[in-house]
Design an enzyme around this catalytic site. Structure first.
Site, PDB file in Angstrom:
ATOM      1  CE  LYS A 197      71.933 -13.151 -28.553  1.00 10.99           C
ATOM      2  NZ  LYS A 197      70.972 -14.230 -28.268  1.00 10.99           N
ATOM      3  CG  HIS A 210      72.250 -21.026 -36.218  1.00  8.31           C
ATOM      4  ND1 HIS A 210      72.425 -19.671 -36.169  1.00  8.31           N
ATOM      5  CD2 HIS A 210      71.610 -21.352 -35.068  1.00  8.31           C
ATOM      6  CE1 HIS A 210      71.924 -19.195 -35.053  1.00  8.31           C
ATOM      7  NE2 HIS A 210      71.422 -20.199 -34.362  1.00  8.31           N
ATOM      8  CG  ASP A 279      75.724 -19.189 -30.204  1.00  6.90           C
ATOM      9  OD1 ASP A 279      74.656 -19.602 -29.714  1.00  6.90           O
ATOM     10  OD2 ASP A 279      75.760 -18.399 -31.168  1.00  6.90           O
TER      11      ASP A 279
END
Length: 517
Positions: A197, A210, A279
């Site tokens: 990733k 995030h 994700d």
């Protein structure tokens, strides 16, 4: 706070068709319904019981679950939980983030301690990296967990990058490639699926996805595809996409939602035919711009095979599921696309849903050995005894399984006569904090540790004030070294073994000395 799915996102179950209630909508064929569920990975709450909504999802074909610290109590409990989940459906994939270096959720279940990737890249011994990966994978297999969302394949390019940093093996593609290969091979040998990733790279951004949408403005020739090519060449069975916009590749859509990036680039040019997982959709880069439900539909349409909905509230997962089913009904998501994705997930489950018997446990010493080899002593001439340690670091990221460890506690383990204070986040009154440290450290050696001070200027301010009063202070940097860390002792990470290795360098070992109160 994580946002719930919007009520008016495209394909959402909350959209209303005139004259048709959700219960009146025609049912999809059973095989297509099962295929759609295969494309979902769900988080949930609980350590021993499985919520009823999750049981229903599993029976309908749920592709996987992702475990977090909230699901972990101890090793026996995890084995009981994974056994219960697998008894509900034998081909359910059970996954967890397990990068090492503090990025993981299995501390209370006895996880082996290994340093973060950057320290492994500094040592640059692929055999040692393989030993660390083997230890983690053997532990996962012993717990009944078959999928590890690791390793990080991103390159760490920019000092301002807030999310990759010491999670990367470094900034040199060749170094990163050989450590990816070592990690992937060792994990595979334990019958556990690795996942490189975040494709096609998060290291060129200055934003953490995030919290908001990230952008990598570089030209296409400058992007970090080489590590992913190496991971694919090493046979990695999974890749995870980045919630990052790459204008050189797709001017509008983040990679997770981009048909060009996931299709033409990843499947076509790079030739990857494993499982591409998104994700987590509740990350604000997707949730704020699209909504989780629309994100699920768009990601699958773009070429993802699975989407992760990691929040414990299953209502969000159910809304995402219903958005996918609704898109299949109205044709905005093709049946062939979902069938292709589900087939990849089934192949993955055939290999990894039930981890092989782990055999001998991995090395308990590999992680500490690697952390010790990574430490740079800087200008430190000799260890100090009875020091007062001030450990400055940002508030731990939600992805960290932080248990309160600090350089203070690590030094005290080496030298019980040492003492200090851990400062997690900017103090309310910097001057008062500096005055208190100087008072407590009077007549004693002073150790001042910072972590990513380039990103958190308050740390630099506090360090400068302390060093002005105590030019004899020993300096330590526990994050990614920056321009202000010249001469400091460097750990290249804040994993528990990283802190222990630094403590062994900084503190003079003493036994029989009572700790300071």
């Amino acid at each position: 706070m994580i946002k719930s799915c919007r009520l008016l996102t495209f394909g959402s179950v909350s959209q209303r068709i005139p004259g048709v209630t959700p219960s009146a909508r025609p049912a999809l064929p059973a095989a297509l319904d099962e295929a759609a569920h295969r494309c979902l990975v769900a988080g949930f709450a609980g350590t021993t019981t499985v919520p009823d909504d999750l049981v229903e999802l599993i029976h309908r074909g749920l592709g996987g679950v992702i475990l977090f610290t909230r699901n972990i109590r101890d090793a026996d409990q995890v084995r009981e939980l994974t056994s219960t989940l697998r008894n509900l459906r034998s081909d359910l994939l059970i996954a967890i983030d397990n990068e090492g270096g503090g990025i993981g959720h299995l501390v209370t279940a006895g996880a082996p301690e290994v340093p973060g990737n950057y320290a492994l890249g500094v040592v640059d011994d692929p055999a040692l990296t393989a030993a660390c990966a083997d230890a983690l994978a053997a532990h996962l297999a012993s717990l009944g967990i078959g999928v590890s969302y690791a390793p990080v394949a991103d390159l760490q390019h920019r000092g301002e990058n807030p999310i990759v940093r010491t999670r990367a093996f470094g900034s040199d593609p060749a170094v990163v490639a050989r450590h990816l290969e070592a990690w992937i091979s060792a994990t595979e040998a334990r019958g556990v699926a690795s996942c490189a990733k975040h494709f096609p790279g998060h290291g060129g951004t200055v934003t953490d996805s995030h919290y908001e949408l990230a952008v990598d403005p570089r030209e296409s020739t400058e992007l970090d595809l080489a590590p992913f090519r190496a991971a694919i060449g090493a046979g990695v069975p999974m890749l995870m996409s980045a919630h990052v916009v790459f204008p050189a590749l797709d001017p509008a859509l983040p990679a997770t939602l981009s048909p060009y990036i996931l299709g033409e680039l990843l499947r076509g040019e790079l030739g990857f035919d494993g499982v591409l997982v998104s994700d987590a959709l509740e990350m604000k880069a997707i949730a704020d711009g699209y909504g989780e439900a629309a994100g699920a539909r768009l990601a699958l349409a773009a070429g993802a095979d699975q989407v992760i909905v990691a929040v414990p509230e299953l209502a969000t997962t159910l809304a995402c599921r219903d958005a996918v089913l609704g898109a299949l009904r109205d044709g905005s998501l093709g049946e062939e696309r979902v069938g292709e994705a589900a087939a990849r997930v089934r192949r993955l489950a055939d290999r990894y849903a039930t981890p092989a018997v782990p055999g001998e446990a991995g090395s308990e010493e590999a992680g500490l050995a690697a952390a010790r080899r990574a430490v740079d002593k800087g200008e430190l001439a000799s260890a100090v005894a009875g020091a007062y340690v001030v450990d400055l670091f940002p508030r731990p990221h939600p992805a960290l399984n932080w248990g309160g460890e600090s350089l203070v506690s690590a030094v005290r383990e080496v030298d019980p006569g040492a003492d200090g204070v851990a400062v997690a986040g900017e103090p309310e009154d910097r001057e008062e904090a500096v005055a208190e440290v100087l008072k407590e450290a009077a007549g004693r050696p002073l150790v001042v540790a910072t972590c990513d001070a380039e990103l958190y200027p308050w740390q630099g301010w506090v360090k400068k004030a302390l060093v002005a009063a105590r030019p004899d202070a020993v300096l330590v940097a526990t994050g990614l070294p920056g321009a202000g860390d010249a001469g400091a002792v460097l750990s290249y990470g804040r994993g528990r073994v990283n802190l222990r290795a630094v403590a062994e360098v900084v503190a003079e070992p003493r036994t029989g000395t009572a700790p300071r109160p």
